[in-house]
Design a protein around this motif. Sequence first.
Motif, PDB file in Angstrom:
ATOM      1  N   GLU A 122       0.825  -1.196   0.000  1.00 40.29           N
ATOM      2  CA  GLU A 122       0.000   0.000   0.000  1.00 40.29           C
ATOM      3  C   GLU A 122       0.865   1.253   0.000  1.00 40.29           C
ATOM      4  O   GLU A 122       1.980   1.260   0.537  1.00 40.29           O
ATOM      5  CB  GLU A 122      -0.923   0.021   1.227  1.00 40.29           C
ATOM      6  N   LEU A 123       0.305   2.301  -0.565  1.00 41.35           N
ATOM      7  CA  LEU A 123       0.985   3.584  -0.589  1.00 41.35           C
ATOM      8  C   LEU A 123       0.961   4.201   0.801  1.00 41.35           C
ATOM      9  O   LEU A 123      -0.080   4.236   1.456  1.00 41.35           O
ATOM     10  CB  LEU A 123       0.314   4.529  -1.586  1.00 41.35           C
ATOM     11  N   VAL A 124       2.110   4.684   1.232  1.00 43.64           N
ATOM     12  CA  VAL A 124       2.194   5.423   2.494  1.00 43.64           C
ATOM     13  C   VAL A 124       2.179   6.923   2.208  1.00 43.64           C
ATOM     14  O   VAL A 124       1.388   7.672   2.776  1.00 43.64           O
ATOM     15  CB  VAL A 124       3.466   5.054   3.275  1.00 43.64           C
ATOM     16  N   ALA A 125       3.055   7.351   1.322  1.00 38.48           N
ATOM     17  CA  ALA A 125       3.137   8.765   0.971  1.00 38.48           C
ATOM     18  C   ALA A 125       3.869   8.892  -0.351  1.00 38.48           C
ATOM     19  O   ALA A 125       4.738   8.075  -0.662  1.00 38.48           O
ATOM     20  CB  ALA A 125       3.858   9.563   2.050  1.00 38.48           C
ATOM     21  N   GLU A 126       3.508   9.906  -1.120  1.00 37.21           N
ATOM     22  CA  GLU A 126       4.215  10.173  -2.352  1.00 37.21           C
ATOM     23  C   GLU A 126       4.405  11.669  -2.512  1.00 37.21           C
ATOM     24  O   GLU A 126       3.659  12.478  -1.948  1.00 37.21           O
ATOM     25  CB  GLU A 126       3.484   9.597  -3.564  1.00 37.21           C
ATOM     26  N   ILE A 127       5.424  12.000  -3.278  1.00 38.87           N
ATOM     27  CA  ILE A 127       5.730  13.408  -3.515  1.00 38.87           C
ATOM     28  C   ILE A 127       6.100  13.569  -4.970  1.00 38.87           C
ATOM     29  O   ILE A 127       6.939  12.848  -5.498  1.00 38.87           O
ATOM     30  CB  ILE A 127       6.845  13.893  -2.553  1.00 38.87           C
ATOM     31  N   ALA A 128       5.459  14.528  -5.615  1.00 36.83           N
ATOM     32  CA  ALA A 128       5.666  14.767  -7.030  1.00 36.83           C
ATOM     33  C   ALA A 128       6.956  15.549  -7.260  1.00 36.83           C
ATOM     34  O   ALA A 128       7.572  16.058  -6.328  1.00 36.83           O
ATOM     35  CB  ALA A 128       4.482  15.532  -7.606  1.00 36.83           C
ATOM     36  N   GLY A 129       7.338  15.632  -8.527  1.00 36.83           N
ATOM     37  CA  GLY A 129       8.550  16.350  -8.850  1.00 36.83           C
ATOM     38  C   GLY A 129       8.508  17.810  -8.433  1.00 36.83           C
ATOM     39  O   GLY A 129       9.537  18.393  -8.078  1.00 36.83           O
ATOM     40  N   VAL A 130       7.314  18.392  -8.439  1.00 41.63           N
ATOM     41  CA  VAL A 130       7.170  19.792  -8.040  1.00 41.63           C
ATOM     42  C   VAL A 130       6.993  19.940  -6.541  1.00 41.63           C
ATOM     43  O   VAL A 130       6.877  21.052  -6.038  1.00 41.63           O
ATOM     44  CB  VAL A 130       5.984  20.461  -8.764  1.00 41.63           C
ATOM     45  N   GLY A 131       6.951  18.815  -5.812  1.00 44.49           N
ATOM     46  CA  GLY A 131       6.925  18.874  -4.363  1.00 44.49           C
ATOM     47  C   GLY A 131       5.589  18.658  -3.697  1.00 44.49           C
ATOM     48  O   GLY A 131       5.531  18.599  -2.479  1.00 44.49           O
ATOM     49  N   SER A 132       4.503  18.555  -4.474  1.00 43.77           N
ATOM     50  CA  SER A 132       3.200  18.318  -3.834  1.00 43.77           C
ATOM     51  C   SER A 132       3.149  16.890  -3.309  1.00 43.77           C
ATOM     52  O   SER A 132       3.630  15.959  -3.957  1.00 43.77           O
ATOM     53  CB  SER A 132       2.078  18.548  -4.843  1.00 43.77           C
ATOM     54  N   ALA A 133       2.578  16.713  -2.132  1.00 44.40           N
ATOM     55  CA  ALA A 133       2.586  15.422  -1.459  1.00 44.40           C
ATOM     56  C   ALA A 133       1.177  14.962  -1.119  1.00 44.40           C
ATOM     57  O   ALA A 133       0.264  15.770  -0.974  1.00 44.40           O
ATOM     58  CB  ALA A 133       3.420  15.496  -0.185  1.00 44.40           C
ATOM     59  N   LYS A 134       1.047  13.669  -1.024  1.00 41.42           N
ATOM     60  CA  LYS A 134      -0.180  13.108  -0.503  1.00 41.42           C
ATOM     61  C   LYS A 134       0.145  11.913   0.376  1.00 41.42           C
ATOM     62  O   LYS A 134       1.206  11.297   0.200  1.00 41.42           O
ATOM     63  CB  LYS A 134      -1.158  12.716  -1.611  1.00 41.42           C
ATOM     64  N   TYR A 135      -0.775  11.608   1.296  1.00 43.14           N
ATOM     65  CA  TYR A 135      -0.531  10.600   2.309  1.00 43.14           C
ATOM     66  C   TYR A 135      -1.699   9.640   2.423  1.00 43.14           C
ATOM     67  O   TYR A 135      -2.854  10.007   2.178  1.00 43.14           O
ATOM     68  CB  TYR A 135      -0.317  11.268   3.674  1.00 43.14           C
ATOM     69  N   ALA A 136      -1.392   8.434   2.855  1.00 43.04           N
ATOM     70  CA  ALA A 136      -2.450   7.492   3.191  1.00 43.04           C
ATOM     71  C   ALA A 136      -3.177   8.003   4.427  1.00 43.04           C
ATOM     72  O   ALA A 136      -2.579   8.654   5.295  1.00 43.04           O
ATOM     73  CB  ALA A 136      -1.852   6.110   3.470  1.00 43.04           C
ATOM     74  N   ASP A 137      -4.462   7.703   4.509  1.00 43.64           N
ATOM     75  CA  ASP A 137      -5.248   8.159   5.658  1.00 43.64           C
ATOM     76  C   ASP A 137      -4.648   7.684   6.977  1.00 43.64           C
ATOM     77  O   ASP A 137      -4.717   8.384   7.997  1.00 43.64           O
ATOM     78  CB  ASP A 137      -6.692   7.655   5.537  1.00 43.64           C
ATOM     79  N   SER A 138      -4.040   6.520   6.961  1.00 40.07           N
ATOM     80  CA  SER A 138      -3.518   5.924   8.192  1.00 40.07           C
ATOM     81  C   SER A 138      -2.306   6.650   8.747  1.00 40.07           C
ATOM     82  O   SER A 138      -1.948   6.460   9.914  1.00 40.07           O
ATOM     83  CB  SER A 138      -3.171   4.452   7.955  1.00 40.07           C
ATOM     84  N   VAL A 139      -1.673   7.498   7.935  1.00 38.03           N
ATOM     85  CA  VAL A 139      -0.468   8.182   8.412  1.00 38.03           C
ATOM     86  C   VAL A 139      -0.593   9.699   8.384  1.00 38.03           C
ATOM     87  O   VAL A 139       0.329  10.409   8.801  1.00 38.03           O
ATOM     88  CB  VAL A 139       0.776   7.753   7.596  1.00 38.03           C
ATOM     89  N   VAL A 140      -1.718  10.198   7.910  1.00 38.27           N
ATOM     90  CA  VAL A 140      -1.910  11.649   7.854  1.00 38.27           C
ATOM     91  C   VAL A 140      -1.776  12.250   9.248  1.00 38.27           C
ATOM     92  O   VAL A 140      -2.305  11.729  10.225  1.00 38.27           O
ATOM     93  CB  VAL A 140      -3.306  11.977   7.277  1.00 38.27           C
ATOM     94  N   GLY A 141      -1.042  13.351   9.305  1.00 43.04           N
ATOM     95  CA  GLY A 141      -0.884  14.064  10.561  1.00 43.04           C
ATOM     96  C   GLY A 141       0.279  13.596  11.407  1.00 43.04           C
ATOM     97  O   GLY A 141       0.646  14.259  12.382  1.00 43.04           O
ATOM     98  N   ARG A 142       0.866  12.473  11.051  1.00 41.05           N
ATOM     99  CA  ARG A 142       2.009  11.995  11.827  1.00 41.05           C
ATOM    100  C   ARG A 142       3.168  11.574  10.932  1.00 41.05           C
ATOM    101  O   ARG A 142       4.145  10.995  11.427  1.00 41.05           O
ATOM    102  CB  ARG A 142       1.585  10.827  12.732  1.00 41.05           C
ATOM    103  N   SER A 143       3.048  11.886   9.647  1.00 45.52           N
ATOM    104  CA  SER A 143       4.128  11.551   8.721  1.00 45.52           C
ATOM    105  C   SER A 143       4.403  12.748   7.828  1.00 45.52           C
ATOM    106  O   SER A 143       3.521  13.570   7.572  1.00 45.52           O
ATOM    107  CB  SER A 143       3.754  10.342   7.857  1.00 45.52           C
TER     108      SER A 143
END
Length: 121
Positions: free
Chosen positions: A46-67
Amino acid sequence: QVQLLESGGGLVQAGGSLRLSCVASGSGYTIETMAWYRQAPGKQRELVAEIAGVGSAKYADSVVGRSFISRDSATKTVLLQMNSLTPEDTAVYYCYAQARRWGRTKLRDIWGQGTQVTVSS
């Protein structure tokens, strides 16, 4: 040829923190999106977190706020800081990158070998 080398895994007590690091090596490629995935025993990757080349990031719900995921494009490095760890975070963590050879448009999926993270209760 692009390779990913991960570091930073290990045994952590619940409530603790860790930082995973991944460096992409190889020349002649541009690294686009970088990410961290994880796979726990008996579960799908499963995806934990990803970051695009321009720096925008997204997180799995399970780690949002602590990663927090960050990258340094100059050194082709991606970091994942995880806090307030629980035993449910125990998994093999894999670094992922999309690589594009210079002058080409096709993106290649590159995976690291994985690093074990174990959170004890």
